[in-house]
Structure formats: structure tokens, C-alpha cells
Design an enzyme around this catalytic site. Structure first.
Site, PDB file in Angstrom:
ATOM      1  N   SER A 146       0.823  -1.211   0.000  1.00  0.00           N
ATOM      2  CA  SER A 146       0.000   0.000   0.000  1.00  0.00           C
ATOM      3  C   SER A 146       0.858   1.263   0.000  1.00  0.00           C
ATOM      4  CB  SER A 146      -0.916  -0.002   1.224  1.00  0.00           C
ATOM      5  OG  SER A 146      -1.702  -1.170   1.234  1.00  0.00           O
TER       6      SER A 146
HETATM    7  N1  SAM Z   1      -0.286  -5.163   4.170  1.00  0.00           N
HETATM    8  C1  SAM Z   1       0.372  -5.456   2.926  1.00  0.00           C
HETATM    9  C2  SAM Z   1       1.748  -4.878   2.852  1.00  0.00           C
HETATM   10  O1  SAM Z   1       2.172  -4.166   3.797  1.00  0.00           O
HETATM   11  O2  SAM Z   1       2.427  -5.142   1.861  1.00  0.00           O
HETATM   12  C3  SAM Z   1      -0.427  -5.030   1.716  1.00  0.00           C
HETATM   13  C4  SAM Z   1      -1.626  -5.834   1.572  1.00  0.00           C
HETATM   14  S1  SAM Z   1      -2.329  -5.957  -0.027  1.00  0.00           S
HETATM   15  C5  SAM Z   1      -3.009  -4.361  -0.251  1.00  0.00           C
HETATM   16  C6  SAM Z   1      -3.706  -6.990   0.466  1.00  0.00           C
HETATM   17  C7  SAM Z   1      -3.315  -8.399   0.794  1.00  0.00           C
HETATM   18  O3  SAM Z   1      -4.438  -9.054   1.384  1.00  0.00           O
HETATM   19  C8  SAM Z   1      -2.917  -9.233  -0.416  1.00  0.00           C
HETATM   20  O4  SAM Z   1      -1.640  -9.768  -0.237  1.00  0.00           O
HETATM   21  C9  SAM Z   1      -3.998 -10.313  -0.470  1.00  0.00           C
HETATM   22  O5  SAM Z   1      -3.535 -11.549  -0.966  1.00  0.00           O
HETATM   23  C10 SAM Z   1      -4.392 -10.400   0.981  1.00  0.00           C
HETATM   24  N2  SAM Z   1      -5.705 -11.003   1.241  1.00  0.00           N
HETATM   25  C11 SAM Z   1      -6.871 -10.831   0.569  1.00  0.00           C
HETATM   26  N3  SAM Z   1      -7.846 -11.562   1.146  1.00  0.00           N
HETATM   27  C12 SAM Z   1      -7.289 -12.200   2.215  1.00  0.00           C
HETATM   28  C13 SAM Z   1      -7.780 -13.092   3.212  1.00  0.00           C
HETATM   29  N4  SAM Z   1      -9.055 -13.513   3.254  1.00  0.00           N
HETATM   30  N5  SAM Z   1      -6.916 -13.545   4.145  1.00  0.00           N
HETATM   31  C14 SAM Z   1      -5.609 -13.151   4.143  1.00  0.00           C
HETATM   32  N6  SAM Z   1      -5.088 -12.319   3.219  1.00  0.00           N
HETATM   33  C15 SAM Z   1      -5.922 -11.851   2.278  1.00  0.00           C
END
Ligand code: SAM
Length: 214
Positions: A62
Site C-alpha cells: 500500500s
Molecule cells: N499489508 C500489505 C503490505 O504491507 O504489503 C499489503 C496488503 S495488499 C493491499 C492486500 C493483501 O491481502 C494481499 O496480499 C492479499 O492476498 C491479501 N488477502 C486478501 N484476502 C485475504 C484473506 N481472506 N486472508 C488473508 N489475506 C488476504
């Protein structure tokens, strides 16, 4: 990366402090954590820029400002245990690890979880536990948590996450449709649950049993 400290100081001043991030502990965490270690080699020169970057698998690290807003809203304290849903690159978990006692972070894409774990180990951030699974169910084994932050956009607030908050616990979560969400802070108190709106945002989808369908 040459001059990464200078790049972080500029990011903190021009992207975070100037836009109203005030918590000095939060600003210090952004000064400390080397964001360029959380992106692939070919994107390192953009690591401190003012936008999200690809981390592969259709996912992103992000924008620094959004990570800061969520961190400040969560207000982690030094003795607390925090759960992050959506490990991605591991950057948000790294920031949180500088501000609280223990971080649990869960990611549904195992390749991202493994890469994040390697990065965090290489940096010596040993108070972070990386798990693989569906974070829309929370992480019941280690619950309850003082704070939960969801770093993907949800269609609604998963009840399981509210249930896994301690009394006084905060849940920060983007809720809305697939193109635009409202960042919400939900606080659990002895009187019940209260909800605040912190403004608009745009995240990739939260996919899972209590989220969007794959
Ligand atoms: N916090 C992260 C970082 O600092 O790089 C960025 C997160 S990215 C915007 C969103 C993440 O949420 C993705 O890696 C995606 O695979 C994960 N995601 C989506 N649905 C999810 C779920 N039900 N459980 C765990 N992770 C999930």
C-alpha cells in the site's frame, strides 16, 4: 539502496507529517523500517514514492500514507498484541512490530507469506508470526487481540473479527464495493461496539469465506 535513510526522512516529512500524521512513534517507525526491502529489485528505486506498488500475484504494497493512516488509527501500544489480515509484502507488519509487543499476520497467498517471512527474518523482526489462511475468519487460536487491521477491502465487517477483539480493542478495516471503500474504526467496549468513519480509500479485495468470493 544508496541513501535510503534520506529517502525515508523525505517520505516521512513530505508524505506523512505534512498530511497530518502526528503520532511521533508512528513517524519513527516509518523512519526505521527499510521499505525498499519489501519490494522486488526492479521497483526499489520507486520504494519511497507516494503510491502503492505491485508485489506480484495481482497484489500491492500500500501507499505509505495509507499504511500510516491505518497504523495511527489502530494506535498500537508497546505491550499489545496486534493481528493484521493481508500480509502482502510484510511492510505493514514490520511497521506494527516496532510499535507493539507481538504481531500476528495472515495471508491467503502462500508464496507472498513465505517471501514476507524471509524478508522479516532477514531484518531481524522476530516478534512477527506469519500465518497462511483465510483472514476473514480471523486467527482464533491466538485471539483475543488488542487491535486488528485489515489491509484489503471487505464487502462488510466480518463478525469473527469483532468477536476476536479484547475489551478496548480496535478494528481498522476498509468496507465498501470493489472500487471504493470507507475506512472504518470499530471499537469494542463494555457497553458494546462503536463505529467511526475515517474517510475514503481504495484497496484490493478481501477474498474469503466472510469476504468477496474468489
Ligand atoms: N499489508 C500489505 C503490505 O504491507 O504489503 C499489503 C496488503 S495488499 C493491499 C492486500 C493483501 O491481502 C494481499 O496480499 C492479499 O492476498 C491479501 N488477502 C486478501 N484476502 C485475504 C484473506 N481472506 N486472508 C488473508 N489475506 C488476504
Amino acid at each position: 539502496m544508496k541513501d535510503s535513510h534520506l529517502a525515508r526522512a523525505t517520505m516521512v516529512k513530505e508524505q506523512l507529517a505534512s498530511r497530518g500524521i502526528r503520532d511521533q512513534r508512528v513517524l519513527d517507525a516509518f523512519l526505521e523500517v527499510p521499505r525498499h526491502r519489501f519490494v522486488e529489485e526492479y521497483l526499489k528505486y520507486k520504494a519511497y514514492d507516494d503510491y502503492p506498488l505491485s508485489i506480484g500475484y495481482g497484489q500491492t504494497i500500500s501507499q505509505p500514507y495509507m499504511v500510516a493512516i491505518m497504523t495511527e488509527a489502530l494506535a498500537p501500544k508497546p505491550h499489545e498484541r496486534i493481528l493484521e489480515i493481508g500480509t502482502g509484502s510484510g511492510y505493514q507488519a514490520a511497521i506494527l512490530s516496532r510499535l507493539c509487543a507481538t504481531v500476528y499476520t495472515i495471508e491467503r497467498i502462500s508464496a507472498l507469506a513465505s517471501r514476507a517471512r524471509r524478508t522479516l527474518d532477514d531484518l531481524g523482526y522476530f516478534n512477527i508470526h506469519v500465518r497462511i489462511g483465510d483472514g476473514t475468519l480471523g486467527l482464533p487460536l491466538d485471539a483475543p487481540y488488542d487491535g486488528i487491521v485489515v489491509t484489503a477491502g471487505a464487502p462488510h465487517v466480518p463478525e469473527a473479527l469483532v468477536e476476536q477483539l479484547c475489551e478496548g480493542g480496535r478494528l481498522v478495516i476498509p468496507v465498501g464495493d470493489q472500487s471504493l471503500q470507507d475506512l472504518k474504526r470499530i471499537t469494542r467496549s463494555p457497553d458494546g461496539v462503536s463505529e467511526e468513519s475515517l474517510g475514503g480509500c481504495r484497496f484490493v479485495r478481501l477474498i474469503g469465506r466472510n469476504g468477496w468470493k474468489d
